[in-house]
Design a protein around this motif. Structure first.
Motif, PDB file in Angstrom:
ATOM      1  N   UNK A 130       0.819  -1.211   0.000  1.00  0.00           N
ATOM      2  CA  UNK A 130       0.000   0.000   0.000  1.00  0.00           C
ATOM      3  C   UNK A 130       0.854   1.263   0.000  1.00  0.00           C
ATOM      4  N   UNK A 131       1.909   1.296   0.824  1.00  0.00           N
ATOM      5  CA  UNK A 131       2.784   2.474   0.854  1.00  0.00           C
ATOM      6  C   UNK A 131       3.486   2.638  -0.482  1.00  0.00           C
ATOM      7  N   UNK A 132       3.901   1.522  -1.072  1.00  0.00           N
ATOM      8  CA  UNK A 132       4.540   1.598  -2.391  1.00  0.00           C
ATOM      9  C   UNK A 132       3.582   2.166  -3.436  1.00  0.00           C
ATOM     10  N   UNK A 133       2.289   1.794  -3.336  1.00  0.00           N
ATOM     11  CA  UNK A 133       1.287   2.338  -4.256  1.00  0.00           C
ATOM     12  C   UNK A 133       1.147   3.845  -4.068  1.00  0.00           C
ATOM     13  N   UNK A 134       1.100   4.291  -2.820  1.00  0.00           N
ATOM     14  CA  UNK A 134       0.952   5.727  -2.550  1.00  0.00           C
ATOM     15  C   UNK A 134       2.172   6.526  -2.999  1.00  0.00           C
ATOM     16  N   UNK A 135       3.322   5.881  -3.087  1.00  0.00           N
ATOM     17  CA  UNK A 135       4.542   6.568  -3.511  1.00  0.00           C
ATOM     18  C   UNK A 135       4.742   6.548  -5.018  1.00  0.00           C
ATOM     19  N   UNK A 136       3.794   6.010  -5.771  1.00  0.00           N
ATOM     20  CA  UNK A 136       3.920   5.943  -7.236  1.00  0.00           C
ATOM     21  C   UNK A 136       4.011   7.340  -7.816  1.00  0.00           C
ATOM     22  N   UNK A 137       4.935   7.520  -8.752  1.00  0.00           N
ATOM     23  CA  UNK A 137       5.155   8.845  -9.347  1.00  0.00           C
ATOM     24  C   UNK A 137       4.917   8.872 -10.852  1.00  0.00           C
ATOM     25  N   UNK A 138       4.359   7.786 -11.404  1.00  0.00           N
ATOM     26  CA  UNK A 138       4.024   7.742 -12.824  1.00  0.00           C
ATOM     27  C   UNK A 138       2.886   6.756 -13.031  1.00  0.00           C
ATOM     28  N   UNK A 139       2.255   6.841 -14.186  1.00  0.00           N
ATOM     29  CA  UNK A 139       1.155   5.935 -14.487  1.00  0.00           C
ATOM     30  C   UNK A 139       1.632   4.491 -14.534  1.00  0.00           C
ATOM     31  N   UNK A 140       2.842   4.276 -15.038  1.00  0.00           N
ATOM     32  CA  UNK A 140       3.384   2.924 -15.162  1.00  0.00           C
ATOM     33  C   UNK A 140       3.622   2.293 -13.788  1.00  0.00           C
ATOM     34  N   UNK A 141       4.274   3.035 -12.890  1.00  0.00           N
ATOM     35  CA  UNK A 141       4.534   2.487 -11.553  1.00  0.00           C
ATOM     36  C   UNK A 141       3.238   2.343 -10.753  1.00  0.00           C
ATOM     37  N   UNK A 142       2.267   3.249 -11.017  1.00  0.00           N
ATOM     38  CA  UNK A 142       0.969   3.139 -10.349  1.00  0.00           C
ATOM     39  C   UNK A 142       0.270   1.849 -10.757  1.00  0.00           C
ATOM     40  N   UNK A 143       0.284   1.532 -12.052  1.00  0.00           N
ATOM     41  CA  UNK A 143      -0.367   0.311 -12.535  1.00  0.00           C
ATOM     42  C   UNK A 143       0.312  -0.932 -11.970  1.00  0.00           C
ATOM     43  N   UNK A 144       1.658  -0.907 -11.943  1.00  0.00           N
ATOM     44  CA  UNK A 144       2.386  -2.069 -11.432  1.00  0.00           C
ATOM     45  C   UNK A 144       2.106  -2.276  -9.945  1.00  0.00           C
ATOM     46  N   UNK A 145       2.000  -1.190  -9.197  1.00  0.00           N
ATOM     47  CA  UNK A 145       1.754  -1.298  -7.754  1.00  0.00           C
ATOM     48  C   UNK A 145       0.308  -1.657  -7.447  1.00  0.00           C
ATOM     49  N   UNK A 146      -0.623  -1.086  -8.211  1.00  0.00           N
ATOM     50  CA  UNK A 146      -2.043  -1.329  -7.945  1.00  0.00           C
ATOM     51  C   UNK A 146      -2.420  -2.795  -8.160  1.00  0.00           C
ATOM     52  N   UNK A 147      -1.803  -3.434  -9.153  1.00  0.00           N
ATOM     53  CA  UNK A 147      -2.202  -4.806  -9.490  1.00  0.00           C
ATOM     54  C   UNK A 147      -1.788  -5.813  -8.422  1.00  0.00           C
ATOM     55  N   UNK A 148      -0.949  -5.412  -7.465  1.00  0.00           N
ATOM     56  CA  UNK A 148      -0.652  -6.308  -6.340  1.00  0.00           C
ATOM     57  C   UNK A 148      -1.279  -5.796  -5.038  1.00  0.00           C
ATOM     58  N   UNK A 149      -1.356  -4.467  -4.878  1.00  0.00           N
ATOM     59  CA  UNK A 149      -1.920  -3.910  -3.645  1.00  0.00           C
ATOM     60  C   UNK A 149      -3.417  -4.156  -3.542  1.00  0.00           C
TER      61      UNK A 149
END
Length: 387
Positions: free
Chosen positions: A57-76
């Protein structure tokens, strides 16, 4: 399996063993483990479930681009759903355990070898699905471990926030990777159970509905019986049907809200993983790691929709069986009882998620279409950001 003694709950043994290991099914208080189970459950769930959820969840909140947001959301997002499912199992555990007594009662109502074969086939189908999902999860975790092993730089299986600098030295990375992988494996065990136990219950209810349909379809054929005896037999079948309906409603209460959240979660996860795979330039092992995750999340929802559809079809077969029995040569009182059963059979056994969403293969296709629609929207956002 011995045809003379069929136990439907055999298909649920592995599920409840795993639930006990992961801290939601306490043993008897007289055992040593039972007296300390609350502490064990808190330790297990905080260590393996809450900490990894916080990391995702913290990694998702720290996303700084659409790509990293998508990668983090699909596991969080899926992990958040699994935690909610685990809480729901703990909340509904007593009702699910009571359903085992109902299943054993229905086992005792089986009247012939053909009915027993139907139940045995259902048990074997549930066990086969459990083994297949187990192999799939093992493959998914194995691919993740291989991805970490061949990566050119220090990498974890899935994007996570770690509160210390784990990339500085080999020893820090190795200890962090081992801790993270152990937590993933513990969560994979819970995921295995949470993915398969609804399908197992639905398959068992489907099998008993099919066995009841076989009994009903044979009414009035064979050796003629007195009218009173035929009426008593039919009353017993009506009682069996009422028990199945109560069991179905119990399962619906246990699964309704988490199933609704699962559809939303699956659509979002499919969308974000597909975006990541299609529009982000990644290596082959990272690609395979996310692809296996996509297949696992999709299979979970597909299994739920398939087993719910199976139950609905067996409910329809019971309605057909009522029409198929030899009611023409029976008494007026028998026919009135049969009309009562017919009226109840006309209510389809459709599992509903979140009060409004019927669970079926059509629903699965709606989830796929929803994921595609969101993927199209993300692609438009990506194009506009490049202009």
């Amino acid at each position: 399996m011995d045809m003379a003694k069929v136990d439907s709950t055999r298909a649920l043994v592995n599920h409840w063993r795993i639930f006990r290991i992961i801290g939601v099914h306490p043993p008897g208080k007289r055992t040593v483990w039972g007296r300390h189970y609350t502490a064990y459950s808190m330790m297990w769930n905080v260590t393996f479930h809450f900490c990894i959820w916080l990391s995702f969840s913290v990694n998702l909140l720290q996303s700084n681009s659409l790509e990293t947001f998508c990668e983090s959301l699909c596991v969080a997002m899926p992990h958040t759903l699994f935690m909610l499912k685990l809480i729901n199992v703990g909340r509904m555990r007593g009702e699910m355990i009571r359903s085992h007594r109902v299943l054993r009662h229905l086992d005792r109502r089986l009247g012939c070898a053909d009915e027993r074969r139907i139940i045995v086939a259902g048990i074997e189908q549930a066990e086969f699905i459990f083994r297949t999902i187990l192999r799939g999860i093992v493959c998914t975790v194995t691919v993740g471990i291989v991805y970490m092993a061949v990566a050119s730089e220090p990498t974890l299986m899935y994007p996570s926030w770690i509160p210390w600098n784990w990339r500085d030295s080999s020893s820090s990375y190795l200890s962090t990777a081992m801790l993270h992988t152990t937590a993933i494996m513990a969560n994979a065990t819970a995921v295995l159970n949470l993915c398969t136990y609804p399908g197992t219950y639905l398959i068992l209810v489907s099998a008993h509905t099919k066995a009841l349909a076989l009994r009903v379809s044979k009414l009035g054929y064979g050796t003629p019986l007195p009218a009173v005896r035929m009426q008593a037999i039919l009353v017993g079948y009506i009682h069996d049907h009422q028990i199945i309906l109560r069991l179905f409603k119990s399962l619906e209460r246990s699964l309704s809200m988490t199933c609704f959240l699962q559809f939303v979660c699956t659509a979002c996860a499919q969308c974000t993983i597909c975006y990541f795979l299609l529009f982000v330039n990644v290596g082959i092992m990272r690609f395979m790691n996310m692809l296996f995750l996509l297949v696992a999340l999709t299979t979970e929802t597909l299994l739920l929709c398939y087993t719910a559809e199976l139950l609905c079809k067996e409910g329809e077969s019971l309605l057909t069986a009522v029409y198929s029995c030899n009611w023409l040569s029976q008494s007026v009182h028998f026919r009135r009882l049969l009309l009562l059963m017919l009226a109840r059979c006309q209510n389809p056994l459709i599992l509903v998620a979140g009060v409004i969403v019927p669970i079926s293969m059509k629903t699965f296709m709606v989830v796929i279409k929803g994921a595609y629609t969101m993927l199209t929207l993300l692609n438009e956002i990506r194009k506009s950001s490049l202009e």
